[in-house]
Design a protein around this motif. Structure first.
Motif, PDB file in Angstrom:
ATOM      1  N   LEU A  38      40.805 -16.149  19.930  1.00 40.27           N
ATOM      2  CA  LEU A  38      40.571 -15.425  21.506  1.00 40.27           C
ATOM      3  C   LEU A  38      39.196 -14.993  21.355  1.00 40.27           C
ATOM      4  O   LEU A  38      38.698 -15.529  22.511  1.00 40.27           O
ATOM      5  N   ALA A  39      38.723 -15.105  20.565  1.00 43.90           N
ATOM      6  CA  ALA A  39      37.151 -14.422  20.346  1.00 43.90           C
ATOM      7  C   ALA A  39      36.411 -15.835  20.883  1.00 43.90           C
ATOM      8  O   ALA A  39      35.690 -15.795  21.718  1.00 43.90           O
ATOM      9  N   VAL A  40      36.695 -17.114  20.841  1.00 45.97           N
ATOM     10  CA  VAL A  40      36.721 -18.265  20.958  1.00 45.97           C
ATOM     11  C   VAL A  40      36.557 -18.453  22.717  1.00 45.97           C
ATOM     12  O   VAL A  40      35.766 -19.018  23.846  1.00 45.97           O
ATOM     13  N   LEU A  41      37.860 -18.354  23.038  1.00 44.62           N
ATOM     14  CA  LEU A  41      38.107 -18.098  24.676  1.00 44.62           C
ATOM     15  C   LEU A  41      37.009 -16.983  25.008  1.00 44.62           C
ATOM     16  O   LEU A  41      36.450 -18.009  26.099  1.00 44.62           O
ATOM     17  N   LEU A  42      36.740 -16.494  24.692  1.00 40.36           N
ATOM     18  CA  LEU A  42      36.383 -14.982  25.100  1.00 40.36           C
ATOM     19  C   LEU A  42      35.074 -15.743  25.718  1.00 40.36           C
ATOM     20  O   LEU A  42      34.190 -15.981  26.737  1.00 40.36           O
ATOM     21  N   VAL A  53      36.987 -25.174  30.695  1.00 38.19           N
ATOM     22  CA  VAL A  53      36.134 -25.681  29.571  1.00 38.19           C
ATOM     23  C   VAL A  53      36.284 -25.027  28.440  1.00 38.19           C
ATOM     24  O   VAL A  53      36.061 -25.695  26.926  1.00 38.19           O
ATOM     25  N   ALA A  54      36.466 -23.740  28.267  1.00 36.30           N
ATOM     26  CA  ALA A  54      37.000 -22.953  27.852  1.00 36.30           C
ATOM     27  C   ALA A  54      38.455 -23.822  27.127  1.00 36.30           C
ATOM     28  O   ALA A  54      39.067 -23.737  26.102  1.00 36.30           O
ATOM     29  N   GLY A  55      38.929 -23.783  28.323  1.00 33.51           N
ATOM     30  CA  GLY A  55      40.361 -24.449  27.704  1.00 33.51           C
ATOM     31  C   GLY A  55      40.320 -25.382  26.523  1.00 33.51           C
ATOM     32  O   GLY A  55      41.295 -25.599  25.640  1.00 33.51           O
ATOM     33  N   THR A  56      39.417 -26.838  26.980  1.00 35.35           N
ATOM     34  CA  THR A  56      39.466 -27.592  27.087  1.00 35.35           C
ATOM     35  C   THR A  56      38.667 -27.271  24.864  1.00 35.35           C
ATOM     36  O   THR A  56      39.461 -28.010  24.448  1.00 35.35           O
ATOM     37  N   VAL A  57      37.650 -26.550  24.820  1.00 33.38           N
ATOM     38  CA  VAL A  57      37.315 -26.269  23.732  1.00 33.38           C
ATOM     39  C   VAL A  57      38.319 -25.708  23.070  1.00 33.38           C
ATOM     40  O   VAL A  57      39.101 -26.556  21.483  1.00 33.38           O
ATOM     41  N   VAL A 112      28.432 -29.432  23.955  1.00 34.10           N
ATOM     42  CA  VAL A 112      27.818 -29.309  22.604  1.00 34.10           C
ATOM     43  C   VAL A 112      28.465 -27.841  22.053  1.00 34.10           C
ATOM     44  O   VAL A 112      29.081 -28.311  20.240  1.00 34.10           O
ATOM     45  N   LEU A 113      29.168 -27.528  22.477  1.00 33.01           N
ATOM     46  CA  LEU A 113      30.123 -26.118  22.222  1.00 33.01           C
ATOM     47  C   LEU A 113      31.288 -27.244  21.711  1.00 33.01           C
ATOM     48  O   LEU A 113      32.645 -26.511  21.083  1.00 33.01           O
ATOM     49  N   GLY A 114      31.900 -28.156  22.487  1.00 31.19           N
ATOM     50  CA  GLY A 114      33.583 -28.379  22.311  1.00 31.19           C
ATOM     51  C   GLY A 114      33.002 -29.382  21.215  1.00 31.19           C
ATOM     52  O   GLY A 114      33.919 -29.361  20.111  1.00 31.19           O
TER      53      GLY A 114
END
Length: 439
Positions: A38-42, A53-57, A112-114
């Motif tokens: 959840l923390a990474v998603l937010l 992008v958040a869902g893909t990561v 980069v995040l991915g």
């Protein structure tokens, strides 16, 4: 499934030397696993402004974490927790820290995040499977191991409920990336506290031990299939449940706030079921119970789709939850009983990976189907996946009983515990040596 109530208490499990210290450290590290998704998603959503992008990561992070879990567990089996876990936890924590830094302010680069998320997922330390291996070394008295596994499963369920709550508190005071940093700190502190326990010194690793493809190994491979199939079926059903509950609530004009209470009810039912399951000594074989518990989950979910209102649905979800922790506890017991000493952490990791992969697949499948099917039909399909897994386990158990005494010996995880007196002597010898070697 007849039972008696002569099993040792949960207090007896926690009175085992070093049990409280080791378990507490493992739970601190495992709390991170309830927080980080959840923390990474937010954090990624805030940094990129894109749900896609958040869902893909998150998908990349989850895929590498789940798919590589057995490989990481194999490293623990080979080199021992004290050598394998600290490097994993250190890399995992550092990479989460880098992800938090990259996502602290808006405008972060999605590639980069991915990339950092993939690397972090690949390093996730298998604290859950390793703790269950430690339990199998500590709980040498007959009847203690199933109780220890039940306690572990209930605690894990509570961690995955409390983790998002901790994230909610943190994001109310700081950016979401701060919750990612907290998750990194928890996993590092928990892992290093865990490996510092004398109980973990009893698992020094097996070195480059080769396992010849003997009949025993083939039997072990066959033995791990039922718990993996059952865990996968449970995961598929639970993964579909989230969107199905949401669709059911929306269809009847309820808001998203009530959905959270239904999910809490599922977790509460699972915790109660796990505690009750561990409170009795079952006479039926573990594989038989595994099939029946998985089938019970499937029937409860199928019946939930017939609920006329949200209150009845909540009750049905609680009933379904009663089967979750017991089914997974039994799956871990069967996996441990089927595994040789050189692969016990790995066998638990396969069950764990099956659950997580099933949850991800179930969520993806329900996302594609929920707009095309009624909630009642969706619940029926979710229940059918668990029933199919239960049928496969049951058929496999009947075939196993017909293949000879070796397969019958693997029928019940509890039967394998009778041989733990010998394992206890070996553990004591290793502990004596480990106190000197691990100093």
């Amino acid at each position: 499934m007849s039972a008696t109530s002569s099993r040792p208490s949960y207090a007896a499990v926690l009175r085992i030397p070093y049990a409280r210290r080791t378990f507490a450290a493992a739970l601190v590290g495992r709390l991170s696993y309830g927080m980080v998704p959840l923390a990474v998603l937010l954090a990624v959503t805030r940094a990129t402004g894109s749900y896609a992008v958040a869902g893909t990561v998150m998908a990349l992070f989850g895929a590498t974490s789940v798919l590589l879990s057995p490989a990481r567990a194999a490293l623990v089996d080979r080199y021992g927790p004290r050598r394998a876990l600290p490097p994993m936890a250190s890399l995992y924590a550092v990479l989460l820290g880098l992800l938090a830094v990259a996502a602290w302010r808006p405008g972060a680069s999605a590639p980069v995040l991915g990339a950092v998320a993939v690397a972090a997922g690949a390093c996730t330390p298998p604290l859950g499977p390793t703790m269950r291996t430690v339990w199998s070394e500590l709980a040498v008295e007959r009847g203690l191991l199933p109780r220890a596994y039940s306690l572990d499963g209930v605690a894990e369920e509570l961690l995955f409920v409390s983790g998002p709550l901790v994230v909610g508190v943190v994001v109310g005071l700081a950016p979401p990336a701060a919750a990612v940093v907290l998750g990194a700190v928890l996993v590092a502190v928990g892992t290093f506290g865990f490996v510092a326990s004398p109980a973990v010194a009893r698992l020094p690793g097996r070195g480059a031990v080769s396992e010849k493809p003997t009949g025993r190994r083939r039997s072990v491979v066959t033995g791990i299939v039922p718990p993996v199939v059952a865990a996968g079926g449970v995961g598929l059903a639970l993964g579909a449940l989230d969107l199905l509950v949401l669709a059911f609530a929306e269809q009847r004009g309820h808001g998203d706030d009530v959905v959270a209470w239904i999910f809490a009810a599922l977790s509460a039912g699972s915790a109660v079921g796990g505690l009750l399951y561990g409170a009795v000594e079952w006479r039926s074989g573990a594989r038989v119970r595994l099939a029946l518990l998985t089938a019970g989950l499937g029937l409860a979910l199928a019946g939930a789709g017939l609920a006329p209102n949200l209150a009845v649905l909540t009750g049905a979800v609680v009933c379904a939850g009663l089967f979750v922790a017991p089914a997974l506890t039994t799956a871990y017991l069967v996996a441990d009983a089927s595994a040789p000493p050189t692969a016990r952490t790995r066998s638990g990791a396969w069950v764990n990976a099956a659950v997580n992969a099933g949850v991800a697949t179930g969520a993806a499948a329900s996302g594609l189907l929920v707009s095309r099917l009624s909630p009642a039909l969706g619940f029926a399909l979710a229940g059918a996946t668990a029933l199919f897994a239960a049928t496969a386990v049951g058929v496999g158990s009947r075939r196993g009983r017909a293949t000879g005494p070796e397969a019958r010996a693997e029928e019940s995880a509890e039967e394998s515990l009778r041989g733990q007196a010998t394992r206890a002597e070996a553990s004591a010898a290793r502990a004596g040596a480990g106190e000197h070697q691990g100093a």
